[in-house]
Write a protein that holds these residues in place. Structure first.
Motif, short mmCIF file in Angstrom:
data_model
loop_
_atom_site.label_atom_id
_atom_site.label_comp_id
_atom_site.label_asym_id
_atom_site.label_seq_id
_atom_site.Cartn_x
_atom_site.Cartn_y
_atom_site.Cartn_z
N ASN A 21 1.04 -1.27 -0.14
CA ASN A 21 0.08 0.02 -0.04
C ASN A 21 0.77 1.35 0.03
O ASN A 21 0.75 2.22 -0.76
CB ASN A 21 -0.87 0.05 1.08
N HIS A 25 0.10 3.54 -3.13
CA HIS A 25 -0.84 4.57 -2.90
C HIS A 25 0.07 5.71 -2.20
O HIS A 25 -0.51 7.01 -2.04
CB HIS A 25 -1.79 4.28 -1.69
N ASN A 49 4.33 6.23 5.12
CA ASN A 49 4.68 6.86 3.79
C ASN A 49 4.29 8.34 3.85
O ASN A 49 3.41 8.69 4.49
CB ASN A 49 4.12 5.93 2.74
N ILE A 53 -4.51 10.22 3.45
CA ILE A 53 -5.79 9.70 3.20
C ILE A 53 -6.82 10.50 3.70
O ILE A 53 -6.73 11.24 4.90
CB ILE A 53 -5.90 8.25 4.15
N SER A 66 -13.27 -1.24 0.91
CA SER A 66 -13.23 0.37 1.11
C SER A 66 -12.19 0.90 0.46
O SER A 66 -11.03 0.56 0.66
CB SER A 66 -13.05 0.38 2.73
N PRO A 68 -11.18 4.98 -1.18
CA PRO A 68 -11.66 6.50 -1.30
C PRO A 68 -12.23 6.58 -2.90
O PRO A 68 -11.59 6.09 -3.68
CB PRO A 68 -10.51 7.15 -1.00
N GLY A 76 -6.87 -1.46 -5.82
CA GLY A 76 -7.29 -2.79 -5.97
C GLY A 76 -8.56 -3.04 -5.51
O GLY A 76 -9.33 -2.10 -5.75
N LEU A 77 -8.83 -4.25 -4.79
CA LEU A 77 -10.02 -4.66 -4.46
C LEU A 77 -10.65 -3.81 -3.28
O LEU A 77 -11.76 -3.70 -3.00
CB LEU A 77 -10.19 -5.91 -4.24
N GLY A 78 -9.57 -3.30 -2.39
CA GLY A 78 -9.92 -2.72 -1.25
C GLY A 78 -10.08 -3.75 -0.18
O GLY A 78 -10.72 -3.48 0.81
N LEU A 79 -9.44 -4.86 -0.21
CA LEU A 79 -9.27 -5.83 0.66
C LEU A 79 -8.10 -6.08 1.74
O LEU A 79 -8.18 -6.53 2.97
CB LEU A 79 -9.52 -7.16 0.26
N GLY A 80 -7.14 -5.59 1.05
CA GLY A 80 -5.90 -5.58 2.08
C GLY A 80 -5.75 -5.11 3.32
O GLY A 80 -5.24 -5.67 4.19
N LEU A 81 -6.43 -3.94 3.60
CA LEU A 81 -6.33 -3.50 4.92
C LEU A 81 -7.41 -4.04 5.77
O LEU A 81 -7.17 -4.42 7.08
CB LEU A 81 -6.77 -1.81 4.84
#
Ligand SMILES: Nc1ncnc2c1ncn2[C@@H]1O[C@H](COP(=O)(O)OP(=O)(O)OP(=O)(O)O)[C@@H](O)[C@H]1O
Ligand SMILES: [Mg+2]
Length: 115
Positions: A21, A25, A49, A53, A66, A68, A76-81
């Motif tokens: 990330n 990002h 970093n 956000i 999730s 933004p 990506g899919l928004g699953l990593g976090l």
């Protein structure tokens, strides 16, 4: 020397998600800083970093899918976090984020350890 009892593959996955990330990002001109230490009875692992956000996105960042509205192109899919926070919780720890002004964005995994 401290032992940190954990599922090492899952904790490696958590770290990998956070570093990916920061690279994808974060501000590409800025550094990515990774720090790990035992502090006050906790194993504390952080990834920092440059780049912010948005405040309204911060509130639900750890929910699945999730992202933004104004996400980076590498979104990506928004699953990593979500996965990283579930790994933290399943170890009895937590994942937090602070994203402010010149400090940039820092994700911190904190896990209580036996002395
Ligand atoms: N270190 C960071 N710096 C700036 N923005 C971030 C950072 N980490 C996450 N974000 C923002 O939060 C969103 C959600 O991150 P998350 O890891 O859950 O999903 P993703 O990276 O978009 O996709 P996936 O991890 O599923 O491939 C990202 O799309 C990005 O907009
Ligand atoms: Mg991700």
């Amino acid at each position: 020397m401290h032992n940190v009892p954990c599922d090492r593959e899952r904790v490696a996955q958590l770290l990998s998600n956070l570093v990916a990330n920061a690279v994808a990002h974060g501000d590409p001109q800025g550094p990515v800083e990774v720090n790990a230490q035992i502090n006050d009875g906790h194993f504390v692992l952080s990834v920092k970093n440059q780049g912010l956000i948005a405040e309204d996105a911060l509130a639900h960042l750890f929910r699945p899918y999730s992202r933004p509205a104004s996400g980076t192109p590498q979104t990506g899919l928004g699953l990593g976090l979500y996965i990283a926070s579930q790994i933290a919780q399943s170890h009895g720890g937590k994942l937090d984020v602070v994203s402010t002004g010149p400090q940039g964005t820092t994700f911190t995994f904190s896990l209580p350890v036996q002395a």
